[in-house]
Design a protein around this motif. Sequence first.
Motif, PDB file in Angstrom:
ATOM      1  N   GLU A  25      -4.228   6.309   0.701  1.00 54.20           N
ATOM      2  CA  GLU A  25      -3.286   5.343   0.171  1.00 54.20           C
ATOM      3  C   GLU A  25      -4.002   4.414  -0.793  1.00 54.20           C
ATOM      4  O   GLU A  25      -5.216   4.305  -0.783  1.00 54.20           O
ATOM      5  CB  GLU A  25      -2.601   4.556   1.288  1.00 54.20           C
ATOM      6  N   ARG A  26      -3.216   3.775  -1.645  1.00 51.56           N
ATOM      7  CA  ARG A  26      -3.785   2.889  -2.655  1.00 51.56           C
ATOM      8  C   ARG A  26      -3.004   1.592  -2.675  1.00 51.56           C
ATOM      9  O   ARG A  26      -1.852   1.541  -2.246  1.00 51.56           O
ATOM     10  CB  ARG A  26      -3.752   3.547  -4.026  1.00 51.56           C
ATOM     11  N   ARG A  36       0.876  -1.171   0.000  1.00 45.13           N
ATOM     12  CA  ARG A  36       0.000   0.000   0.000  1.00 45.13           C
ATOM     13  C   ARG A  36       0.907   1.214   0.000  1.00 45.13           C
ATOM     14  O   ARG A  36       1.875   1.284   0.751  1.00 45.13           O
ATOM     15  CB  ARG A  36      -0.907  -0.005   1.220  1.00 45.13           C
ATOM     16  N   ALA A  74      -3.396   2.555 -11.220  1.00 45.36           N
ATOM     17  CA  ALA A  74      -4.231   3.298 -10.277  1.00 45.36           C
ATOM     18  C   ALA A  74      -5.724   3.175 -10.604  1.00 45.36           C
ATOM     19  O   ALA A  74      -6.558   3.149  -9.707  1.00 45.36           O
ATOM     20  CB  ALA A  74      -3.821   4.770 -10.256  1.00 45.36           C
ATOM     21  N   PRO A  92     -10.153   2.248  -7.774  1.00 49.40           N
ATOM     22  CA  PRO A  92     -10.170   2.930  -6.484  1.00 49.40           C
ATOM     23  C   PRO A  92     -10.049   4.427  -6.680  1.00 49.40           C
ATOM     24  O   PRO A  92      -9.538   4.888  -7.685  1.00 49.40           O
ATOM     25  CB  PRO A  92      -8.963   2.352  -5.759  1.00 49.40           C
ATOM     26  N   SER A 122      -1.129   7.847  -2.090  1.00 46.23           N
ATOM     27  CA  SER A 122      -1.529   8.344  -3.402  1.00 46.23           C
ATOM     28  C   SER A 122      -0.700   9.581  -3.718  1.00 46.23           C
ATOM     29  O   SER A 122      -0.471  10.427  -2.861  1.00 46.23           O
ATOM     30  CB  SER A 122      -3.007   8.700  -3.413  1.00 46.23           C
TER      31      SER A 122
END
Length: 115
Positions: free
Chosen positions: A73-74, A9, A52, A67, A12
């Motif tokens: 966070e991604r 994770r 992403a 997402p 972003s």
Amino acid sequence: MKDFVFVFRQASYDQGNTSADEIEAVNKKWNDWIGGIAAQGRLKNHGARLEAAGKVLKPGGLVTDGPFVEIRERLGGFIVVSADNLEEATTMAHGCPALDADGSVEIRPIWNMSH
């Protein structure tokens, strides 16, 4: 040995503001770290880096974009490794480049369906 997935994770961020040299340096860190695991014979699956953009399927067939970029966070990607136990797998996760960027590594045992 047991298999574990490392789920990365990351915060972003806008990649448009990242120079080619910075991207190359980050990619080298990832390649060196994963290469070290592979050199120990512990890399089971190289996994993948995730883009992403995507979709989210929810109950009832509802499909949304996601997402979403406004999240803090991604999910950045994953690999599969082998280790004797969760503690050893956690030790292997130290040094992950995601940690340098305020990210995290989720370490999860993979369920063995044959037991």
